[in-house]
Scaffold this motif. Sequence first.
Motif, PDB file in Angstrom:
ATOM      1  N   ARG A 197     -10.176  -1.783  -1.983  1.00  0.00           N
ATOM      2  CA  ARG A 197      -9.783  -0.404  -1.659  1.00  0.00           C
ATOM      3  C   ARG A 197     -10.182  -0.052  -0.228  1.00  0.00           C
ATOM      4  O   ARG A 197      -9.410   0.576   0.504  1.00  0.00           O
ATOM      5  CB  ARG A 197     -10.426   0.573  -2.646  1.00  0.00           C
ATOM      6  CG  ARG A 197      -9.701   0.689  -3.970  1.00  0.00           C
ATOM      7  CD  ARG A 197     -10.119   1.934  -4.722  1.00  0.00           C
ATOM      8  NE  ARG A 197     -11.544   1.910  -5.043  1.00  0.00           N
ATOM      9  CZ  ARG A 197     -12.035   1.435  -6.187  1.00  0.00           C
ATOM     10  NH1 ARG A 197     -11.216   0.937  -7.102  1.00  0.00           N
ATOM     11  NH2 ARG A 197     -13.328   1.466  -6.422  1.00  0.00           N
TER      12      ARG A 197
ATOM     13  N   GLU B 223      -6.007  -0.508   6.529  1.00  0.00           N
ATOM     14  CA  GLU B 223      -4.730  -1.065   6.953  1.00  0.00           C
ATOM     15  C   GLU B 223      -3.793   0.043   7.450  1.00  0.00           C
ATOM     16  O   GLU B 223      -3.636   1.066   6.807  1.00  0.00           O
ATOM     17  CB  GLU B 223      -4.070  -1.814   5.795  1.00  0.00           C
ATOM     18  CG  GLU B 223      -4.718  -3.152   5.484  1.00  0.00           C
ATOM     19  CD  GLU B 223      -4.643  -4.114   6.647  1.00  0.00           C
ATOM     20  OE1 GLU B 223      -3.524  -4.508   7.037  1.00  0.00           O
ATOM     21  OE2 GLU B 223      -5.703  -4.460   7.196  1.00  0.00           O
TER      22      GLU B 223
ATOM     23  N   THR C  24      -1.074  -1.481  -4.301  1.00  0.00           N
ATOM     24  CA  THR C  24      -2.167  -2.419  -4.052  1.00  0.00           C
ATOM     25  C   THR C  24      -2.641  -3.045  -5.360  1.00  0.00           C
ATOM     26  O   THR C  24      -2.910  -4.250  -5.426  1.00  0.00           O
ATOM     27  CB  THR C  24      -3.339  -1.700  -3.353  1.00  0.00           C
ATOM     28  OG1 THR C  24      -2.877  -1.098  -2.135  1.00  0.00           O
ATOM     29  CG2 THR C  24      -4.452  -2.681  -3.031  1.00  0.00           C
TER      30      THR C  24
ATOM     31  N   LYS D 263       0.826  -1.214   0.000  1.00  0.00           N
ATOM     32  CA  LYS D 263       0.000   0.000   0.000  1.00  0.00           C
ATOM     33  C   LYS D 263       0.860   1.264   0.000  1.00  0.00           C
ATOM     34  O   LYS D 263       0.462   2.308  -0.544  1.00  0.00           O
ATOM     35  CB  LYS D 263      -0.914  -0.026   1.229  1.00  0.00           C
ATOM     36  CG  LYS D 263      -1.742   1.225   1.438  1.00  0.00           C
ATOM     37  CD  LYS D 263      -2.477   1.161   2.766  1.00  0.00           C
ATOM     38  CE  LYS D 263      -3.181   2.479   3.072  1.00  0.00           C
ATOM     39  NZ  LYS D 263      -3.830   2.452   4.400  1.00  0.00           N
TER      40      LYS D 263
ATOM     41  N   ALA E 156      -7.836  -1.821   2.103  1.00  0.00           N
ATOM     42  CA  ALA E 156      -6.505  -1.213   2.107  1.00  0.00           C
ATOM     43  C   ALA E 156      -6.496   0.094   2.899  1.00  0.00           C
ATOM     44  O   ALA E 156      -5.512   0.397   3.587  1.00  0.00           O
ATOM     45  CB  ALA E 156      -6.058  -0.962   0.673  1.00  0.00           C
ATOM     46  N   ARG E 157      -7.582   0.865   2.821  1.00  0.00           N
ATOM     47  CA  ARG E 157      -7.650   2.125   3.570  1.00  0.00           C
ATOM     48  C   ARG E 157      -7.622   1.875   5.078  1.00  0.00           C
ATOM     49  O   ARG E 157      -7.133   2.707   5.842  1.00  0.00           O
ATOM     50  CB  ARG E 157      -8.896   2.912   3.182  1.00  0.00           C
ATOM     51  CG  ARG E 157      -8.781   3.636   1.855  1.00  0.00           C
ATOM     52  CD  ARG E 157      -9.834   4.728   1.740  1.00  0.00           C
ATOM     53  NE  ARG E 157     -11.182   4.172   1.733  1.00  0.00           N
ATOM     54  CZ  ARG E 157     -11.867   3.865   0.641  1.00  0.00           C
ATOM     55  NH1 ARG E 157     -11.303   4.052  -0.556  1.00  0.00           N
ATOM     56  NH2 ARG E 157     -13.090   3.400   0.706  1.00  0.00           N
TER      57      ARG E 157
END
Length: 277
Positions: A254, A260, A96, A90, A257-258
């Motif tokens: 998405r 994380e 990603t 990321k 991932a945000r």
Amino acid sequence: MLRGWTEFRQTLTSLSDLGSYLLNSVIFLAILLFMSDNGMENTELSGTGVTQATLALPGVLAMTLVFGGLLTMAQLLATDREDGTLLRAKAIPRGTHGYLVGKVVSVSLMTLLSMLVILVPAVLAIDGFQFTARGALTLLWVIALGFLATLPIGAILGSLFSNPRTVVGILMLLLMGLVVVSGIFFPITLLPEWAQWIAQVFPIYWLGLGMRSGMLPDTATVEEIGESWRHLETVGVLGAWAVVGLALAPVVLRRMARRESGASLEERRHRAMQRVG
């Protein structure tokens, strides 16, 4: 794609990784050869000219593809999320996206290799297969659609769980239940009608049907629903799963991932240490 090819080559050079990927394929191959050597090669299904051993191979290939596309993809993504690999990806521009493409390529290649480990020896050892150019093309588009229908869903499922062991446990139970009702190893027409309808909602049944249509003679359709290979329906259902997966996977990934961060990773590690303790 280069990342995926690199991961695939690294797997081929690691005996432990290669063994973990191919163990199930070797077991399935041994079962098929056992069936052939113990008379099931000569046990013909009524009126089809197809033996039990011959019928089992397309189902095994379909199951291998589904387990690779769903279970392996979900497990790898959940594992990389747990150990921080996804967080590091990321931090790189478009990292990603590159990570996901790489995983799709590497999982696809390893799944294809797993299928070849079963297919090549089985075709050489078991009589009854009549490969034609048309059959080979059928297998190609069925396999391609199968990957499109399963890999995005596997990525979605993997992103929903931070613990890879939970993913494996839940998915294994669900997939084995679907295998039972999907007519992978026996004609689905032997099942109650309500079970047939459930099976036809999911990709496993249609992958098995598509594989059989590419590997078995047309006489085998007497054991199928509607006595037809139903190619249009196969394209429709697998295509629908592919569209849903490809539409939802980027959104879900998405959002995952945000969320994380170093703090969330450390929190998961702390919970894991508590479980070990």
